[in-house]
Motif scaffolding. Structure first.
Motif, PDB file in Angstrom:
ATOM      1  N   PRO A   1       0.805  -1.085  -0.219  1.00  0.00           N
ATOM      2  CA  PRO A   1       0.074   0.508   0.033  1.00  0.00           C
ATOM      3  C   PRO A   1       1.333   1.474  -0.250  1.00  0.00           C
ATOM      4  N   ASN A   2       2.034   1.397   0.433  1.00  0.00           N
ATOM      5  CA  ASN A   2       2.230   2.149   0.365  1.00  0.00           C
ATOM      6  C   ASN A   2       3.252   2.656  -0.042  1.00  0.00           C
ATOM      7  N   ARG A   3       3.911   4.041  -0.626  1.00  0.00           N
ATOM      8  CA  ARG A   3       5.086   3.882  -1.997  1.00  0.00           C
ATOM      9  C   ARG A   3       5.405   5.397  -1.521  1.00  0.00           C
ATOM     10  N   MET A   4       7.342   5.581  -1.770  1.00  0.00           N
ATOM     11  CA  MET A   4       7.858   6.495  -1.983  1.00  0.00           C
ATOM     12  C   MET A   4       7.318   7.918  -2.864  1.00  0.00           C
ATOM     13  N   ALA A   5       7.731   8.888  -2.047  1.00  0.00           N
ATOM     14  CA  ALA A   5       7.613  10.024  -2.742  1.00  0.00           C
ATOM     15  C   ALA A   5       8.856  11.633  -2.516  1.00  0.00           C
ATOM     16  N   ILE A   6      10.291  11.430  -3.636  1.00  0.00           N
ATOM     17  CA  ILE A   6      10.815  11.443  -2.577  1.00  0.00           C
ATOM     18  C   ILE A   6      10.636  13.162  -3.574  1.00  0.00           C
ATOM     19  N   GLU A   7      11.064  14.066  -2.235  1.00  0.00           N
ATOM     20  CA  GLU A   7      11.167  15.768  -3.032  1.00  0.00           C
ATOM     21  C   GLU A   7      11.685  16.478  -4.090  1.00  0.00           C
ATOM     22  N   THR A   8      11.691  16.935  -4.208  1.00  0.00           N
ATOM     23  CA  THR A   8      12.491  17.190  -5.141  1.00  0.00           C
ATOM     24  C   THR A   8      12.270  19.547  -5.782  1.00  0.00           C
ATOM     25  N   ARG A   9      12.641  19.298  -6.820  1.00  0.00           N
ATOM     26  CA  ARG A   9      13.101  20.910  -6.359  1.00  0.00           C
ATOM     27  C   ARG A   9      11.944  21.669  -6.825  1.00  0.00           C
ATOM     28  N   VAL A  10      11.735  23.025  -6.740  1.00  0.00           N
ATOM     29  CA  VAL A  10      10.365  24.009  -6.769  1.00  0.00           C
ATOM     30  C   VAL A  10      10.433  24.764  -8.462  1.00  0.00           C
ATOM     31  N   HIS A  11       9.079  24.145  -8.796  1.00  0.00           N
ATOM     32  CA  HIS A  11       9.115  23.824 -10.085  1.00  0.00           C
ATOM     33  C   HIS A  11       8.181  25.749 -10.351  1.00  0.00           C
ATOM     34  N   ASN A  12       8.474  25.500 -11.175  1.00  0.00           N
ATOM     35  CA  ASN A  12       8.100  27.509 -12.038  1.00  0.00           C
ATOM     36  C   ASN A  12       6.384  26.410 -12.923  1.00  0.00           C
ATOM     37  N   LEU A  13       5.451  26.739 -12.736  1.00  0.00           N
ATOM     38  CA  LEU A  13       4.085  26.497 -13.375  1.00  0.00           C
ATOM     39  C   LEU A  13       4.041  26.750 -14.823  1.00  0.00           C
ATOM     40  N   TRP A  14       4.058  28.748 -14.704  1.00  0.00           N
ATOM     41  CA  TRP A  14       3.591  28.226 -16.273  1.00  0.00           C
ATOM     42  C   TRP A  14       5.020  29.155 -17.483  1.00  0.00           C
ATOM     43  N   GLN A  15       5.705  28.988 -16.729  1.00  0.00           N
ATOM     44  CA  GLN A  15       6.657  29.234 -18.457  1.00  0.00           C
ATOM     45  C   GLN A  15       7.140  27.756 -18.939  1.00  0.00           C
ATOM     46  N   LYS A  16       6.951  26.636 -18.344  1.00  0.00           N
ATOM     47  CA  LYS A  16       7.264  25.753 -18.676  1.00  0.00           C
ATOM     48  C   LYS A  16       6.528  24.258 -17.953  1.00  0.00           C
ATOM     49  N   ASN A  17       7.098  23.965 -16.767  1.00  0.00           N
ATOM     50  CA  ASN A  17       6.922  22.720 -15.883  1.00  0.00           C
ATOM     51  C   ASN A  17       5.671  22.362 -15.895  1.00  0.00           C
ATOM     52  N   ASN A  18       4.426  22.211 -15.499  1.00  0.00           N
ATOM     53  CA  ASN A  18       3.038  22.376 -15.591  1.00  0.00           C
ATOM     54  C   ASN A  18       2.096  21.977 -16.568  1.00  0.00           C
ATOM     55  N   LEU A  19       3.278  22.537 -17.968  1.00  0.00           N
ATOM     56  CA  LEU A  19       2.216  22.946 -19.065  1.00  0.00           C
ATOM     57  C   LEU A  19       2.779  21.367 -20.319  1.00  0.00           C
ATOM     58  N   ILE A  20       4.327  21.596 -20.254  1.00  0.00           N
ATOM     59  CA  ILE A  20       4.829  20.887 -21.305  1.00  0.00           C
ATOM     60  C   ILE A  20       5.151  18.988 -21.178  1.00  0.00           C
ATOM     61  N   GLU A  21       5.253  18.386 -22.313  1.00  0.00           N
ATOM     62  CA  GLU A  21       5.420  17.444 -23.496  1.00  0.00           C
ATOM     63  C   GLU A  21       6.240  17.520 -23.893  1.00  0.00           C
ATOM     64  N   SER A  22       7.844  17.046 -23.730  1.00  0.00           N
ATOM     65  CA  SER A  22       8.482  17.136 -24.576  1.00  0.00           C
ATOM     66  C   SER A  22       9.702  16.072 -23.972  1.00  0.00           C
ATOM     67  N   ALA A  23      10.178  16.025 -25.266  1.00  0.00           N
ATOM     68  CA  ALA A  23      11.556  15.159 -25.205  1.00  0.00           C
ATOM     69  C   ALA A  23      12.784  15.460 -25.892  1.00  0.00           C
ATOM     70  N   SER A  24      14.038  14.629 -24.998  1.00  0.00           N
ATOM     71  CA  SER A  24      15.802  14.941 -26.215  1.00  0.00           C
ATOM     72  C   SER A  24      16.660  13.643 -25.808  1.00  0.00           C
ATOM     73  N   HIS A  25      17.626  13.586 -25.685  1.00  0.00           N
ATOM     74  CA  HIS A  25      18.438  12.281 -25.742  1.00  0.00           C
ATOM     75  C   HIS A  25      19.173  12.676 -23.995  1.00  0.00           C
ATOM     76  N   ALA A  26      19.108  14.499 -23.344  1.00  0.00           N
ATOM     77  CA  ALA A  26      19.378  14.328 -22.825  1.00  0.00           C
ATOM     78  C   ALA A  26      18.206  14.276 -20.998  1.00  0.00           C
ATOM     79  N   THR A  27      17.297  14.452 -21.438  1.00  0.00           N
ATOM     80  CA  THR A  27      16.466  14.135 -20.745  1.00  0.00           C
ATOM     81  C   THR A  27      15.600  12.777 -20.751  1.00  0.00           C
TER      82      THR A  27
END
Length: 412
Positions: free
Chosen positions: A150-176
Motif C-alpha cells: 500500500p505504501n509508495r515512496m514520494a521523493i521531494e524534488t525542486r520547486v518548479h515554475n508553473l507557467w513558463q513551462k513545467n506544468n504545461l509541457i510534454e517534451s523529449a530529448s536525448h539528455a532528459t
C-alpha cells in the motif's frame, strides 16, 4: 533567436552525468537542439517557420512570450485518438486560465522516462501564482485499495515554475528522455477523518473558526498541511477516479532541517553503487510503513534513484538553485527541502472505501471504483495528446534513445 549550445540540463531531478563521451554520443544536432520547423497543421503560423523546440524551452535555453499559446499549439498539432481518457485543448487552456492567480490550485502528474533515473511519475502542486512543490513517485500513484504493497515512496524534488513551462509541457530529448502529462486538474486539501469529526462537533457547538476555515484557499490549505508534514490530497483530474484521495506523510526521521549540502567529491560512474549501498544501510523505514514487501519496495526505489540523485548533487548544479531548492522563475516560499522521503498511500476513507464485514469480500476494502494500475511508458498515454512515450520521442525527432531498464509496475 540565437541557437543554444547545449540541452544538457535536467527536467526534474536527477541531472544527467555530463561525461564528454556521453555528451558527444547523445546530443543531437544543433538545429534540433534549439529550433525546428513547425509541423504541418499548426495554426497561426506558416509551415516551415522556425521556433524553439519544446526541449530547448524545457531546458531553459530558449524563452517564449506566450507560453500557453506555444504549448497549446504544439500539443494540438500532435494530438492523437486514444483509448484512455483525454481532455480537449480547450479544457487544457481553461484549466490554466482558472488557476493563473495567487489562489490557483492546479496539479499535474508527469510521466518521465529519464535516461539515468528511469521511469518515474512527478506530482506537482501549485502553491502560489508562479510555483509548484514537487515529488518524484517511482511507481506512480496507487490505485488498488487492497494492494499488499500500500505504501509508495514520494521523493521531494525542486520547486518548479508553473507557467513558463513545467506544468504545461510534454517534451523529449536525448539528455532528459520523454516527458508527458499523465493527468492534470485541480486539487483539494482535506482534513483527516478525525479532524473532520471534530470539526463537525464544533459546527454543532457554534465553533468560531468555521467561517475562516471555509474561506481559506486550497493552496493556503496546502501550505498549512505541508508544514504539518501530513497532507490529505484529493486530485480532481481527467484520468483518476472521482473522489480519488491520497495521504502524504513525512516520517520524523526523514524530516531534514536544512537543504542537503553539495557533495564535495565528484563521483565516478562506477562509484554510484557503493554510495547507494551506504545510503540504503543508513535508511530506516517508518514504523508503520507496512509489511516486508513494503520495505522491499522502499529498497528497490532507493536503489534505482539514490545513485542518480547523488550524481545530481555532484555535478555542479547552479548554487542558487541548490541553495533555494527552486528552479528559475519559481520561489520556494513553502519551505521545500530537496530529497526528503515522504510516504504516500491511498486515503481509503476519503476516497469512499469501507471494509466489508460479511460476505465473499469480508475483510476487504469495498469502494466506488475498480482498481487501476500504472503500467509504465509502453502503456500509459498523455491525458492531453493521447501519446505514448515513444510517440513523444518520435514527434520531437529523438532517435536511438537508450533508457534505463528494470522498471516493473506494481500489479498486486
Amino acid at each position: 533567436m540565437a541557437q543554444p549550445d547545449s540541452l544538457i540540463r535536467d527536467i526534474s531531478p536527477p541531472a544527467t552525468r555530463r561525461s564528454s563521451v556521453q555528451t558527444q554520443r547523445l546530443t543531437p544536432s544543433v538545429e534540433h537542439q534549439g529550433t525546428r520547423r513547425i509541423r504541418s497543421g499548426c495554426k497561426d503560423v506558416d509551415d516551415g517557420e522556425l521556433e524553439p523546440t519544446l526541449a530547448a524551452v524545457e531546458a531553459g535555453k530558449a524563452e517564449v512570450r506566450e507560453h500557453l499559446e506555444y504549448f497549446a499549439r504544439h500539443l494540438s498539432a500532435v494530438k492523437r485518438a486514444s483509448p484512455q481518457p483525454t481532455i480537449s485543448i480547450t479544457e487544457f487552456r481553461n484549466l490554466y486560465k482558472r488557476n493563473h492567480n495567487a489562489h490557483g490550485h492546479h496539479f499535474v502528474i508527469h510521466q518521465h522516462d529519464h535516461p539515468i533515473s528511469g521511469v518515474h511519475y512527478d506530482l506537482r502542486l501549485q502553491f502560489s501564482e508562479t510555483s509548484s512543490v514537487s515529488w518524484a513517485i517511482p511507481y506512480g500513484l496507487p490505485g488498488n485499495a487492497n494492494s499488499v504493497r500500500p505504501n509508495r515512496m514520494a521523493i521531494e524534488t525542486r520547486v518548479h515554475n508553473l507557467w513558463q513551462k513545467n506544468n504545461l509541457i510534454e517534451s523529449a530529448s536525448h539528455a532528459t528522455g520523454s516527458l508527458l502529462i499523465w493527468d492534470t486538474g485541480e486539487y483539494e486539501v482535506l482534513e483527516s477523518r478525525t479532524r473532520q469529526t471534530h470539526n463537525t462537533d464544533d459546527e454543532h457547538s457554534g465553533g468560531d473558526d468555521q467561517p475562516e476555515r471555509a474561506a481559506e484557499s486550497q493552496n493556503g490549505r496546502l501550505r498549512v498541511a505541508f508544514q504539518s508534514r501530513h497532507i490529505h490530497l484529493r486530485l480532481n483530474g481527467a484520468r483518476l477516479p472521482p473522489g480519488y484521495t491520497i495521504a502524504l506523510r513525512l516520517p520524523s526521521q526523514n524530516d531534514a532541517g536544512k537543504q542537503p549540502r553539495r557533495k564535495r567529491r565528484r563521483l565516478e560512474p562506477g562509484s554510484a553503487v557503493e554510495s547507494t549501498k551506504r545510503h540504503l544501510a543508513s535508511f530506516k523505514d517508518d514504523d508503520d510503513s507496512g509489511s516486508d514487501n513494503d520495505q522491499s519496495e522502499t529498497a528497490s526505489i532507493m536503489t534505482s534513484n539514490v545513485d542518480a540523485a547523488m550524481a545530481s548533487e555532484s555535478e555542479g548544479e547552479d548554487a542558487t538553485i541548490r541553495a533555494n531548492n527552486a528552479y528559475p522563475g519559481a520561489t520556494n516560499s513553502i519551505g521545500s527541502l530537496h530529497q526528503r522521503h515522504w510516504l504516500l498511500r491511498l486515503d481509503l476513507g476519503n476516497s469512499g472505501f469501507s471494509k466489508a464485514r460479511s460476505g465473499n469480500d469480508e475483510g476487504r476494502w469495498i469502494g466506488p471504483w475498480t482498481p487501476f494500475f500504472v503500467r509504465g511508458r509502453d502503456y500509459e498515454r498523455s491525458v492531453v495528446t493521447g501519446r505514448l512515450a515513444d510517440d513523444v520521442m518520435a514527434d520531437e525527432d529523438v532517435d536511438m534513445f537508450v533508457g534505463r531498464k528494470m522498471w516493473r509496475p506494481i500489479l498486486e
